[in-house]
Scaffold this motif. Structure first.
Motif, short mmCIF file in Angstrom:
data_model
loop_
_atom_site.label_atom_id
_atom_site.label_comp_id
_atom_site.label_asym_id
_atom_site.label_seq_id
_atom_site.Cartn_x
_atom_site.Cartn_y
_atom_site.Cartn_z
N ASP A 74 -3.69 -7.19 -9.82
CA ASP A 74 -4.89 -6.37 -10.02
C ASP A 74 -4.74 -5.01 -9.35
O ASP A 74 -5.34 -4.03 -9.79
CB ASP A 74 -6.13 -7.05 -9.44
CG ASP A 74 -6.51 -8.34 -10.12
OD1 ASP A 74 -6.14 -8.55 -11.30
OD2 ASP A 74 -7.18 -9.16 -9.45
N LEU A 75 -3.97 -4.96 -8.28
CA LEU A 75 -3.80 -3.73 -7.50
C LEU A 75 -2.60 -2.90 -7.95
O LEU A 75 -2.27 -1.90 -7.32
CB LEU A 75 -3.68 -4.08 -6.02
CG LEU A 75 -4.88 -4.84 -5.43
CD1 LEU A 75 -4.62 -5.24 -3.99
CD2 LEU A 75 -6.15 -4.01 -5.55
N GLY A 76 -1.94 -3.34 -9.02
CA GLY A 76 -0.84 -2.56 -9.59
C GLY A 76 0.55 -3.02 -9.22
O GLY A 76 1.54 -2.42 -9.64
N ILE A 77 0.67 -4.09 -8.45
CA ILE A 77 1.98 -4.60 -8.07
C ILE A 77 2.54 -5.42 -9.22
O ILE A 77 1.84 -6.22 -9.83
CB ILE A 77 1.89 -5.47 -6.80
CG1 ILE A 77 1.36 -4.65 -5.62
CG2 ILE A 77 3.24 -6.12 -6.46
CD1 ILE A 77 2.25 -3.53 -5.16
N GLU A 78 3.82 -5.23 -9.49
CA GLU A 78 4.51 -5.98 -10.54
C GLU A 78 5.60 -6.84 -9.91
O GLU A 78 6.05 -6.56 -8.80
CB GLU A 78 5.12 -5.01 -11.55
CG GLU A 78 4.08 -4.12 -12.22
CD GLU A 78 4.70 -3.04 -13.07
OE1 GLU A 78 5.91 -3.14 -13.42
OE2 GLU A 78 3.98 -2.09 -13.39
N GLU A 79 6.02 -7.85 -10.63
CA GLU A 79 7.06 -8.74 -10.09
C GLU A 79 8.32 -7.96 -9.74
O GLU A 79 9.02 -8.29 -8.79
CB GLU A 79 7.36 -9.88 -11.06
CG GLU A 79 8.22 -10.95 -10.42
CD GLU A 79 8.22 -12.27 -11.17
OE1 GLU A 79 9.08 -13.10 -10.83
OE2 GLU A 79 7.38 -12.47 -12.05
N SER A 120 0.83 -1.21 0.00
CA SER A 120 0.00 0.00 0.00
C SER A 120 0.86 1.26 0.00
O SER A 120 0.48 2.27 -0.58
CB SER A 120 -0.97 0.01 1.18
OG SER A 120 -0.30 -0.02 2.41
N GLY A 121 2.02 1.18 0.61
CA GLY A 121 2.92 2.32 0.58
C GLY A 121 3.49 2.57 -0.80
O GLY A 121 3.66 3.72 -1.22
N LEU A 122 3.73 1.52 -1.53
CA LEU A 122 4.32 1.64 -2.87
C LEU A 122 3.29 2.06 -3.90
O LEU A 122 3.58 2.89 -4.76
CB LEU A 122 4.95 0.30 -3.27
CG LEU A 122 5.66 0.24 -4.61
CD1 LEU A 122 6.87 1.17 -4.62
CD2 LEU A 122 6.09 -1.20 -4.91
N HIS A 178 -5.82 -0.59 2.26
CA HIS A 178 -5.30 -1.66 3.12
C HIS A 178 -6.16 -2.92 3.05
O HIS A 178 -5.63 -4.03 2.93
CB HIS A 178 -5.20 -1.15 4.56
CG HIS A 178 -4.55 -2.09 5.51
ND1 HIS A 178 -3.26 -2.57 5.35
CD2 HIS A 178 -5.01 -2.64 6.66
CE1 HIS A 178 -2.96 -3.38 6.36
NE2 HIS A 178 -4.01 -3.44 7.16
N GLY A 179 -7.46 -2.79 3.09
CA GLY A 179 -8.34 -3.95 3.04
C GLY A 179 -8.22 -4.74 1.75
O GLY A 179 -8.25 -5.97 1.75
N LYS A 180 -8.06 -4.05 0.63
CA LYS A 180 -7.88 -4.74 -0.65
C LYS A 180 -6.54 -5.45 -0.70
O LYS A 180 -6.43 -6.56 -1.21
CB LYS A 180 -8.03 -3.78 -1.82
CG LYS A 180 -9.45 -3.41 -2.10
CD LYS A 180 -9.56 -2.65 -3.40
CE LYS A 180 -11.02 -2.39 -3.71
NZ LYS A 180 -11.18 -1.74 -5.02
#
Length: 126
Positions: A83-88, A19-21, A26-28
């Motif tokens: 789905d939330l925008g995080i990449e490897e 969530s910081g990045l 937070h819940g998602k």
């Protein structure tokens, strides 16, 4: 009050860097991470995970993650880190930050994971 009394475990510790990045709610973030963390952690506290599973309509610790997934689906909260925008490419940074800022949550988890193992859990949650 509950968090101050008993603390948090690995899913919360792993969610904060995400969530910081990427400014994730937070819940998602927890919805994306919790089933994966439970799958990796239930062997450390079978009784408690079985109790959670039964409260969600399951039977054993082994089906706890699936019952959590069913709950998330019913709440329309099914998502992945991707789905939330995080990449490897974000995982190494997140795993490092998780171990730096959330040591208490990591230690409070029924199974304590290394930084490399936490990185693998992030990959599974993508």
């Amino acid at each position: 009050m509950v968090i101050n009394t008993v603390g948090v475990t690995l899913a919360h510790s792993m969610e904060h860097p995400a969530s910081g990045l990427k400014d994730i709610v937070h819940g998602k973030g927890l919805a994306a991470l919790t089933p994966t963390v439970v799958e990796a952690s239930y062997k450390g506290e079978r009784f408690k995970f079985a109790k959670i599973s039964r409260a969600l309509g399951g039977l054993t610790a082994e089906d706890c993650a699936d019952r959590i997934r069913a709950l998330l689906k019913a709440l329309d909260l099914t998502c992945t880190l991707k789905d939330l925008g995080i990449e490897e490419t974000d995982i190494e940074w997140m795993a490092k930050n998780c171990t730096k800022v959330s040591a208490a949550g990591i230690a409070n988890n029924p199974v304590v994971f290394t930084e490399a193992q936490i990185a693998e859990l992030y990959k599974k949650a993508l």
